[in-house]
Design an enzyme around this catalytic site. Structure first.
Site, PDB file in Angstrom:
ATOM      1  N   SER A  84       0.856  -1.183   0.000  1.00  0.00           N
ATOM      2  CA  SER A  84       0.000   0.000   0.000  1.00  0.00           C
ATOM      3  C   SER A  84       0.889   1.228   0.000  1.00  0.00           C
ATOM      4  O   SER A  84       2.035   1.179   0.453  1.00  0.00           O
ATOM      5  CB  SER A  84      -0.883   0.012   1.253  1.00  0.00           C
ATOM      6  OG  SER A  84      -1.527   1.267   1.417  1.00  0.00           O
ATOM      7  N   TYR A 144      -2.752  -0.881  10.464  1.00  0.00           N
ATOM      8  CA  TYR A 144      -2.633  -1.149   9.026  1.00  0.00           C
ATOM      9  C   TYR A 144      -1.317  -0.576   8.494  1.00  0.00           C
ATOM     10  O   TYR A 144      -0.575  -1.260   7.780  1.00  0.00           O
ATOM     11  CB  TYR A 144      -3.818  -0.526   8.295  1.00  0.00           C
ATOM     12  CG  TYR A 144      -3.818  -0.727   6.800  1.00  0.00           C
ATOM     13  CD1 TYR A 144      -4.218  -1.943   6.251  1.00  0.00           C
ATOM     14  CD2 TYR A 144      -3.439   0.295   5.934  1.00  0.00           C
ATOM     15  CE1 TYR A 144      -4.227  -2.134   4.873  1.00  0.00           C
ATOM     16  CE2 TYR A 144      -3.447   0.116   4.563  1.00  0.00           C
ATOM     17  CZ  TYR A 144      -3.846  -1.100   4.038  1.00  0.00           C
ATOM     18  OH  TYR A 144      -3.860  -1.292   2.677  1.00  0.00           O
TER      19      TYR A 144
END
Length: 255
Positions: free
Chosen positions: A143, A156
């Site tokens: 990401s 995350y």
């Protein structure tokens, strides 16, 4: 990009980016093992789309948060399709919570799926390649948040930052086995994980202002990059992250 004769395992490939990757690899000639937590209608639909390209598809249900499942996933993938050449660690989850309110359960689940799973899947996969006597490809779906802070998603971001360093370490350790290890780092992609965002026009409009390309990414944008990294054309690329975000990373402003 020619992947004929190769077999790929794509985790979390029952929908979204994972399904897009699985189908794109099949279009390039690879046979593909579909993975999700259940052998359900979504898994069977992904397999059907792979088979529609003329390639073989297997389905192995496994929870990548479980180390034993990771090891079984590799074993059963080889049993179904005969070998493995490509591992795409795509499965991932996120939990929204302010740091002061985050729970142990949420933290452990996010890290287990996003970081522990790729670690032990890569280990089982690399052991298989060593025993088989040939190299391969490990590609992690990371990401932009391996670089970019995202308030209220600390677990995350920590998992993706860890995945970045894991990728770099494995690239060095596994290079003598002919295994390359790279990340792709999507920005804002139109997938089920962003369903809530897509239902908030004002928030979506603000995000699009931060994306120089002025659109959300599509699964095909990620899938094409994964197919490239899995191919012979990327044989000398290892230990790096390919950012796929329409320019978001260097133009982002927290809403």
């Amino acid at each position: 990009m020619n992947l004929h004769g190769r077999v790929a395992l794509v985790t979390g490939s029952t929908q979204g980016i994972g399904r897009g990757i699985a189908v794109r690899l099949a279009q390039a000639g690879a046979d593909v093992v579909i993975n999700g937590r259940e052998d359900d209608a979504d898994a069977r639909e992904s397999a059907a789309q792979v088979r529609a390209t003329g390639r073989r598809a297997g389905i192995v249900a496994a929870d990548v948060a479980c180390v034993e499942d990771c090891q079984r996933l590799v074993r059963e993938s080889v049993a179904q399709l005969g070998r493995l050449d490509i591992l795409v660690n795509n499965a991932g989850i996120q939990t929204q919570a302010g740091f002061l309110d985050a729970s142990l359960e949420d933290y452990e689940r996010v890290l287990a799926v996003n970081l522990r799973g790729p670690f032990f899947l890569a280990q089982a996969f690399a052991r298989h390649l060593r025993e088989a006597g040939h190299g391969g490809r490990i590609i992690n779906n990371s990401s932009v948040h391996e670089e970019l802070p995202h308030p209220n998603f600390a677990s995350y971001c920590a998992s993706k930052g860890g995945l970045k360093m894991l990728m770099r370490n494995l690239a060095i350790e596994l290079a003598p086995l002919g295994i390359t290890v790279n990340n792709v780092a999507p920005g804002a992609i139109e997938t089920p994980i962003n369903r809530e965002l897509l239902q908030q026009p004002d928030k979506l409009a603000g995000l699009l202002q931060d994306i120089p390309a002025r659109r959300l990414g599509q699964p095909r944008d990620i899938a094409g990059a994964v197919a490239f990294l899995a191919s012979d054309e990327a044989d000398y690329i290892t230990g790096t992250t390919l950012v796929i975000d329409g320019g978001l990373l260097w133009n982002y402003h927290e809403q």
